[in-house]
Design a protein around this motif. Structure first.
Motif, short mmCIF file in Angstrom:
data_model
loop_
_atom_site.label_atom_id
_atom_site.label_comp_id
_atom_site.label_asym_id
_atom_site.label_seq_id
_atom_site.Cartn_x
_atom_site.Cartn_y
_atom_site.Cartn_z
N LEU A 181 0.86 -1.18 0.00
CA LEU A 181 0.00 0.00 0.00
C LEU A 181 0.90 1.22 0.00
N ARG A 182 0.96 1.90 -1.15
CA ARG A 182 1.78 3.09 -1.22
C ARG A 182 1.21 4.17 -0.30
N VAL A 183 2.07 4.83 0.43
CA VAL A 183 1.64 5.94 1.28
C VAL A 183 2.44 7.18 0.89
N PRO A 184 1.78 8.34 0.95
CA PRO A 184 0.47 8.60 1.56
C PRO A 184 -0.72 8.46 0.61
N ASP A 185 -0.50 8.04 -0.66
CA ASP A 185 -1.59 8.06 -1.65
C ASP A 185 -2.57 6.90 -1.52
N LEU A 186 -2.20 5.85 -0.74
CA LEU A 186 -3.06 4.68 -0.52
C LEU A 186 -3.37 3.93 -1.82
N GLU A 187 -2.36 3.81 -2.67
CA GLU A 187 -2.48 3.00 -3.88
C GLU A 187 -2.18 1.55 -3.53
#
Length: 472
Positions: free
Chosen positions: A130-136
């Motif tokens: 889960l990429r942060v901070p974009d929540l991908e």
């Protein structure tokens, strides 16, 4: 996909983005999010090198910082929330681990992409991010689908994955125990054919996986997978050796199946946090696993189709000590588990003929701090399907425990000493320090255990009676 993500993860993502670095939550925390489980330990990976992200992590983790994993590209930090709970994070540079065929430790090389990093992880259910901070949400290997099917599969060819890090095979059986998942057939086949590769992994790393397996909610399932895969043959051969052949002329319990039942029963007998054996208890679970490992060496075929295992307790205790030492367990675990194996048959004589108070004192004294665990192991080991025998055994154990409680109200078993100490014995008999004093002390301790507290005069009389007999 909708996620309720830790605010600390978002904050860290923003701090890394400000410096131009990628950051993603990976592995177990992402898997647990999908399983609706929460954790205070968060794992991340990043495009930054350790020396680049160390200042960021130190600013965030103002309550703690560690760098023991620096040579593997990993740094960690900790922060306390206002409610007092702690959040621990570990951040690792994108990487690729490989094993030299003759090496026990992974060689680390840095990677340059999140997808590449995920490809080197153990199983697809741990290869989501889960990429942060974009929540991908990033799931290049179908981990979410495997998670829904409750199956373990490697992101790449399992033979390549296990060749790169053979410990992943141990993780597979550990996850069977922890998550209740099954192993995908191709992955299971690769484990069976490559089990010998586990031999290059250090004993400490194997031990750590075994401990996690045993402390899980389903240790029996994990042990069965451990044996079925062939991994146990490599690092713990005493367990598959319990699968003794049974023929039509000589009948006895299936020792391996009996052991699995004992593990289940022992786990069920653990207590809450305020009880005498709080769950999960590693010592009790190891003792349940190993209590009968002396049986294969002591099996004898007797007349009339009977099978005996005389002294399998003492033989098993020695085997237990040797195996646990080889797996680098702490010495106190080695001592305690070996002693439980050694004592696990001790109570059975009580069922046939209730003990005297002296025998009860000796049982408690010999068990010492292992008394509560020993009773639970003994109860777990009583797996007879004969309801009458089971009731007789339970009644006897209940009675013995009640007698112990009553005796403990009269005296402190942990503090039992002879009524005369060593100095008093030497003074009374006119002896110098030496073997005779030790023999006299042991006799007076036996006398104390047999008779309970006695007065000084009676103790002196017994000492002189014993000493005079020795001189004849």
């Amino acid at each position: 996909m909708d996620f309720e993500v830790w605010p600390e993860a978002i904050e860290l993502g923003e701090m890394f983005a400000e410096e131009g670095y990628e950051l993603a939550l990976v592995g177990g925390p992402v898997r647990d999010l999908l399983l609706h489980r929460r954790s205070h330990d968060l794992d991340f990976c990043t495009s930054a090198r350790p020396e680049q992200f160390e200042p960021i992590l130190r600013r965030w983790g103002h309550d703690g910082f560690w760098d023991m994993g620096r040579k593997f590209g990993t740094l960690g930090a900790m922060r306390r929330r206002p409610d007092g709970t702690e959040v621990q994070v570990e951040i690792t540079t994108y990487r690729s681990d490989e094993y030299d065929p003759d090496s026990r430790k992974p060689e680390v090389s840095y990677g340059d992409s999140l997808e590449g990093d995920l490809s080197r992880r153990d199983f697809t259910v741990n290869a989501m991010a889960l990429r942060v901070p974009d929540l991908e949400f990033v799931d290049p290997f179908g981990g979410a689908n495997d998670l829904s099917k409750r199956v373990l599969r490697t992101p790449v060819d399992p033979r390549q994955s296990f060749d790169d890090d053979p410990l992943r095979m141990m993780r597979a059986v550990r996850f069977v125990a922890q998550l209740g998942f099954g192993i995908e057939p191709e992955t299971a086949e690769a484990i069976c054919t490559m089990a010998d590769r586990l031999g290059i992994v250090s004993a400490e790393r194997v031990r750590d996986e075994l401990v996690k397996l045993l402390l899980s909610d389903r240790p029996r399932a994990g042990i069965e997978a451990f044996v079925d895969s062939g991994l146990a043959d490599v690092v713990f051969p005493e367990i598959p050796a319990l699968q003794l052949e049974i023929d039509e002329h000589h009948r006895h319990k299936d020792v391996f199946e009996h052991t699995m039942i004992v593990i289940d029963r022992a786990v069920a007998l653990e207590t809450g946090p305020d009880g005498p054996v709080p769950a999960p208890d590693l010592t009790l679970r190891l003792a349940a696993l190993m209590h009968d490992i002396g049986k294969p060496k002591t099996r004898r075929f007797e007349a009339g189709g009977k099978v005996s295992f005389h002294h399998h307790d003492a033989v098993g205790a020695k085997m237990t000590r040797k195996r646990l030492k080889a797996l680098r367990f702490d010495h106190h675990v080695v001592d305690d588990v070996s002693e439980l194996v050694n004592l696990h048959l001790r109570f059975h004589g009580y069922v046939d003929e209730p003990w005297t108070d002296a025998a009860v004192r000796r049982y408690v004294k010999d068990a010492g701090p292992l008394y509560e665990r020993l009773n639970r192991l003994t109860r777990a080991d009583a797996t007879t399907q004969n309801r009458r025998k089971a009731l007789v055994f339970k009644t006897a154990m209940d009675e013995m425990e009640e007698r112990v409680r009553a005796l403990k109200e009269q005296e402190d078993f942990n503090a039992i000493r002879p009524d005369l100490n060593g100095n008093e014995i030497m003074q009374e008999l006119g002896l110098e320090p030496g073997p005779q004093v030790g023999a006299a002390y042991r006799h007076m301790l036996d006398y104390r255990l047999d008779n309970g507290p006695v007065g000084r005069e009676e103790a002196l009389a017994e000492l002189h009676r014993w000493y005079d007999a020795q001189q004849q």
